[in-house]
Scaffold this motif. Structure first.
Motif, mmCIF file in Angstrom:
data_model
loop_
_atom_site.group_PDB
_atom_site.id
_atom_site.type_symbol
_atom_site.label_atom_id
_atom_site.label_comp_id
_atom_site.label_asym_id
_atom_site.label_seq_id
_atom_site.Cartn_x
_atom_site.Cartn_y
_atom_site.Cartn_z
ATOM 1 N N HIS A 1 0.863 -1.179 0.000
ATOM 2 C CA HIS A 1 0.000 0.000 0.000
ATOM 3 C C HIS A 1 0.899 1.228 0.000
ATOM 4 C CE1 HIS A 1 -4.155 1.064 0.204
ATOM 5 N NE2 HIS A 1 -4.014 1.836 1.263
ATOM 6 N N LEU A 2 0.934 1.949 -1.090
ATOM 7 C CA LEU A 2 1.930 2.991 -1.277
ATOM 8 C C LEU A 2 1.454 4.362 -0.854
ATOM 9 C CD1 LEU A 2 3.761 2.313 -4.621
ATOM 10 C CD2 LEU A 2 4.552 2.031 -2.316
ATOM 11 N N GLU A 3 2.370 5.147 -0.294
ATOM 12 C CA GLU A 3 2.142 6.557 -0.029
ATOM 13 C C GLU A 3 2.941 7.344 -1.065
ATOM 14 O OE1 GLU A 3 3.358 7.347 3.936
ATOM 15 O OE2 GLU A 3 2.494 5.506 4.689
ATOM 16 N N HIS A 4 2.266 7.938 -2.030
ATOM 17 C CA HIS A 4 2.954 8.634 -3.106
ATOM 18 C C HIS A 4 3.243 10.072 -2.732
ATOM 19 C CE1 HIS A 4 2.916 5.634 -6.363
ATOM 20 N NE2 HIS A 4 1.886 5.158 -5.690
ATOM 21 N N THR B 1 -2.708 7.627 -1.738
ATOM 22 C CA THR B 1 -2.435 6.235 -1.406
ATOM 23 C C THR B 1 -3.362 5.359 -2.235
ATOM 24 O OG1 THR B 1 -1.886 6.911 0.830
ATOM 25 C CG2 THR B 1 -2.295 4.585 0.479
ATOM 26 N N HIS B 2 -2.794 4.656 -3.191
ATOM 27 C CA HIS B 2 -3.607 3.911 -4.147
ATOM 28 C C HIS B 2 -4.227 2.691 -3.478
ATOM 29 C CE1 HIS B 2 -2.340 6.053 -7.869
ATOM 30 N NE2 HIS B 2 -1.385 6.428 -7.046
ATOM 31 N N ALA B 3 -5.502 2.560 -3.697
ATOM 32 C CA ALA B 3 -6.198 1.418 -3.114
ATOM 33 C C ALA B 3 -5.843 0.136 -3.842
ATOM 34 C CB ALA B 3 -7.704 1.642 -3.166
ATOM 35 N N MET C 1 -3.760 8.132 7.331
ATOM 36 C CA MET C 1 -3.445 9.554 7.353
ATOM 37 C C MET C 1 -2.957 10.020 5.983
ATOM 38 S SD MET C 1 -1.546 9.940 11.033
ATOM 39 C CE MET C 1 -1.163 11.646 10.696
ATOM 40 N N ALA C 2 -2.142 9.201 5.328
ATOM 41 C CA ALA C 2 -1.655 9.577 3.995
ATOM 42 C C ALA C 2 -2.788 9.638 2.998
ATOM 43 C CB ALA C 2 -0.594 8.581 3.540
ATOM 44 N N ALA C 3 -3.781 8.757 3.165
ATOM 45 C CA ALA C 3 -4.899 8.724 2.222
ATOM 46 C C ALA C 3 -5.746 9.989 2.280
ATOM 47 C CB ALA C 3 -5.772 7.502 2.500
ATOM 48 N N ARG C 4 -5.702 10.692 3.405
ATOM 49 C CA ARG C 4 -6.498 11.918 3.520
ATOM 50 C C ARG C 4 -5.913 13.064 2.699
ATOM 51 N NH1 ARG C 4 -6.031 10.805 9.321
ATOM 52 N NH2 ARG C 4 -7.784 9.501 9.980
ATOM 53 N N ARG C 5 -4.640 12.965 2.331
ATOM 54 C CA ARG C 5 -3.978 13.978 1.511
ATOM 55 C C ARG C 5 -4.077 15.364 2.149
ATOM 56 N NH1 ARG C 5 -5.658 13.397 -4.671
ATOM 57 N NH2 ARG C 5 -3.820 14.735 -4.799
ATOM 58 N N SER C 6 -3.801 15.430 3.424
ATOM 59 C CA SER C 6 -3.868 16.719 4.112
ATOM 60 C C SER C 6 -2.756 17.632 3.613
ATOM 61 C CB SER C 6 -3.728 16.519 5.627
ATOM 62 O OG SER C 6 -2.455 15.995 5.945
ATOM 63 N N LEU C 7 -2.972 18.929 3.735
ATOM 64 C CA LEU C 7 -2.006 19.892 3.230
ATOM 65 C C LEU C 7 -0.678 19.798 3.976
ATOM 66 C CD1 LEU C 7 -4.241 23.059 2.678
ATOM 67 C CD2 LEU C 7 -3.367 21.464 0.960
ATOM 68 N N TYR D 1 5.911 15.996 3.137
ATOM 69 C CA TYR D 1 6.356 14.884 2.300
ATOM 70 C C TYR D 1 7.143 15.399 1.103
ATOM 71 C CZ TYR D 1 6.215 10.290 0.094
ATOM 72 O OH TYR D 1 6.570 9.083 -0.460
ATOM 73 N N ASN D 2 6.742 16.547 0.570
ATOM 74 C CA ASN D 2 7.417 17.131 -0.585
ATOM 75 C C ASN D 2 8.493 18.137 -0.184
ATOM 76 O OD1 ASN D 2 5.962 16.134 -3.160
ATOM 77 N ND2 ASN D 2 4.291 16.647 -1.762
#
Length: 675
Positions: free
Chosen positions: A461-464, A469-471, A578-584, A590-591
């Motif tokens: 399960h990846l955190e990009h 996070t791709h299902a 948490m990663a799946a929520r794509r919070s700011l 992350y970037n």
């Protein structure tokens, strides 16, 4: 002896580089590694003789440059500051050489690699033994060149080439400031010799010189320009972007660059020039601000990195910020103390990470690890010691702890004890960074050695980077092999790789307790003997601190560990959610605060556009078009026109002759008529 310490690595580099193909791989390894260990042994004696017994000296090698009134000798300045750096540089480098024998055993270009390693060490030794700014700049640029060669050692990889170029270019930005600082020093003082500059500097306090339309303070300007050079080498905020990408080089290179050599050059420069910096409160405030901000910034970025080496790389960036924060509040002894202890535990962490990578068949993504403790228990123990030292684990009441406990806590206490606004700013940020350091360090440790083993999964399960996070199942592509690795194939690294870990672990555990009284304690003045400027009050500052300040780092460390344990052991499903929520805030950290994207927009893309315009328009259309290409094209046009006249038909030739006769007759008539 001191000349041997410096030039033995150069000798090994020349032998392996020039004759490696003739003497063979094993001989190249033995020669370079053996000479480094001899240099390290001599450095330990130099530390005893110079730092402990006080036999400082300057060894003149040769007359270097003489031009008019300017003279620069090639001399080795050996005082306590140099002795400390000699032990750090040669000690870590010799262990890295030994470690590389096992790590690089499958590489076909080992003689070249060991030659580069020894060349790097020689350049760093030239830097730390310099007796003037020009000689230091020689070592400074030598380190930059060798780092370019080492980071891009695997030149078949485009990513390695890009990382090497990035490190080279970004460091040139800082080096430009360093060069301006050196030019300014010579312009003001008429010499580049350290002693002469430091003795004359107090006469220029408060004086200004005219630059453009401003009158700027001489000492402040020189110090800030010199510090800009330090910012580039030590990857401080704004000039830090090269450091994480340097992970593209082999792991021993990462340990050498990040632990004891290149990145510590900036800290050494500020401490060497501490008599100059002490004369400018503005410059010291700037150093403190950059250092504390870097410590905080790098700690935030390290929270969500997944590459095991990149986590440690951002940790290096953060710890360097601690050192500069200490130097900025005039605690130069604390800065050097942390540099000294940091060399042990950071080299230990990097080399332990390399052992994990070898055990995992060169996998670096922690999302494919987990549960490795039972397969590689020795590496687990070494990484545990490194993490304890990095997080500064210790018991404040008993004053017992790892090396990082003594040095990092000393820095945090020094920022509070400064009693200034910028000191308070540094205290808050370094204390906050301590909590984050604890979190990402234990996150890395727990993801790697505990929990469920994920390396056998075909997909994860990846955190990009975009936070998505791709299902669906998608294989990891960051340094991965693209195939599952059964846990049974995970094994300990060779003994040549594990032996250096044990030596570094001893330093990571005990270096703080053994040397605390010398670097920053009651014996500091007798230890340094004027090698650095010691501000009054720092020796006993910790005796007057509030109890909450003394316990602050300890609480921060425990808090970071507790959060990491909760998220990665008790509730391991939460990070992916948490990663799946794509919070700011997640995307922002992350970037990496989008520094690379910002620089790409502001500098890289405009530079590429300008280069393309100068190439296509300036060079192609204007210079070549009006110059050689244009002239040759017109000649060809004329030639083609003349060729068309040669048709082979008699009537066309007769027509041309008639036209010629008419033209000739017309010319005669006109000219005679004019007369």
């Amino acid at each position: 002896m001191y000349a041997a310490i410096v030039f033995l690595p150069l000798m090994g580099s020349a032998i392996a580089g020039l004759f490696g193909r003739f003497i063979g791989v094993r001989a190249s390894e033995l020669v370079t590694t053996g000479l480094l260990f001899v240099s390290a042994a001599l450095s330990c004696y130099a530390f005893y003789d110079v730092a402990l017994l006080g036999h400082s000296q300057t060894v003149r090698i040769a007359q270097w440059i003489t031009s008019g009134d300017f003279e620069a000798d090639w001399a080795l300045r050996v005082d306590t500051l140099t002795a400390v750096m000699l032990v750090v540089v040669t000690g870590v480098s010799s262990l890295v050489h030994l470690y590389s024998v096992g790590y690089m055993c499958d590489d076909p270009h080992r003689p070249r690699f060991f030659s580069y390693l020894s060349l790097f060490t020689f350049a760093m030794l030239m830097l730390v033994t310099a007796n003037n700014f020009l000689q230091m700049f020689f070592g400074w640029e030598g380190v930059g060149l060798a780092s370019y060669l080492l980071i891009g050692f695997w030149y078949e990889r485009p990513s390695a080439n890009a990382a090497a170029l990035k490190a080279f270019v970004v460091n040139r930005v800082g080096d430009f400031g360093f060069m301006l600082g050196i030019f300014g020093v010579f312009f003001i003082f008429g010499t580049l010799d350290f002693d002469a500059v430091f003795q004359a500097a107090p006469q220029f306090v408060g004086k200004t010189f005219h630059f453009g339309s401003w009158d700027v303070d001489i000492i402040t300007t020189l110090c800030i320009l010199l510090f800009i050079g330090a910012m580039g080498k030590s990857a401080q905020l704004g000039l830090h972007t090269w450091l994480p990408d340097a992970m593209e080089g082999p792991t021993p290179v990462s340990a050498l660059i990040h632990a004891a050599t290149m990145v510590t050059a900036g800290v050494f420069l500020v401490c060497r020039c501490s008599p100059l910096f002490q004369l400018s409160p503005t410059a010291l405030a700037f150093v403190t601000f950059i250092g504390a901000s870097t410590a905080f910034f790098a700690a935030t970025v390290g929270l969500f990195q997944n590459d095991i080496k990149r986590v440690i790389a951002y940790s290096t960036c953060s710890q360097l910020g601690y050192m500069f924060a200490a130097a900025g509040v005039s605690a130069y002894g604390a800065a050097m103390f942390h540099l000294f202890t940091h060399a042990f535990f950071k080299a230990l962490l990097f080399l332990s990470a390399g052992a994990v990578i070898v055990a995992m068949h060169h996998e670096q993504d922690m999302r494919r690890m987990g549960g490795l403790a039972r397969r590689i228990p020795f590496t687990w123990a070494m990484m545990l010691i490194g993490n304890l030292a990095l997080t500064g684990f210790g018991i404040p009441l008993l004053a017992i702890g790892t090396a990082g406990f003594y040095s990092k806590d000393t820095i945090i206490n020094a920022t509070y004890g400064a009693g200034t606004g910028i000191g308070t700013y540094a205290f808050v940020l370094t204390l906050t960074a301590a909590a984050m350091t604890s979190f990402y360090s234990w996150r890395q440790f727990l993801m790697t050695f505990h929990g469920r083993y994920r390396g056998a999964d075909e997909t994860v399960h990846l955190e990009h980077a975009d936070g998505d996070t791709h299902a669906h199942d998608e294989p990891i592509d960051d340094h991965a092999h693209g195939h599952a690795l059964p846990l049974s194939e995970v094994h300990e690294a060779p003994r040549t790789m594990l032996a250096p870990l044990a030596v570094l672990a001893v330093g990571a555990l005990f270096a703080g307790a053994l040397f605390d009284h010398l670097f920053v304690g009651g014996e500091a003045r007798d230890f340094w003997r004027g090698a650095i400027a010691l501000a009054a009050g720092h020796e006993n500052a910790e005796e007057h601190l509030p109890i909450w300040v003394e316990f602050g780092p300890f609480v921060a460390t425990i808090l970071g560990f507790a959060i990491a344990w909760y998220y990665y052991i008790l509730r391991p499903e939460l990070p992916a959610q948490m990663a799946a929520r794509r919070s700011l805030i997640y995307l922002f950290l992350y970037n990496k605060w989008y520094f690379d994207e910002l620089y790409n927009f502001l500098f890289v893309r405009p530079a590429l556009w300008l280069g393309r315009v100068l190439w296509k328009v300036g060079d192609g259309r204007i210079i070549d078009g009006l110059g050689p290409d244009g002239i040759s094209a017109r000649v060809l046009d004329a030639t083609r026109g003349a060729v068309r006249l040669q048709s082979g038909y008699v009537y066309q030739y007769a027509f041309v002759m008639i036209v010629g006769v008419v033209a000739l007759a017309t010319w005669f008539v006109v000219t005679l008529g004019v007369r």
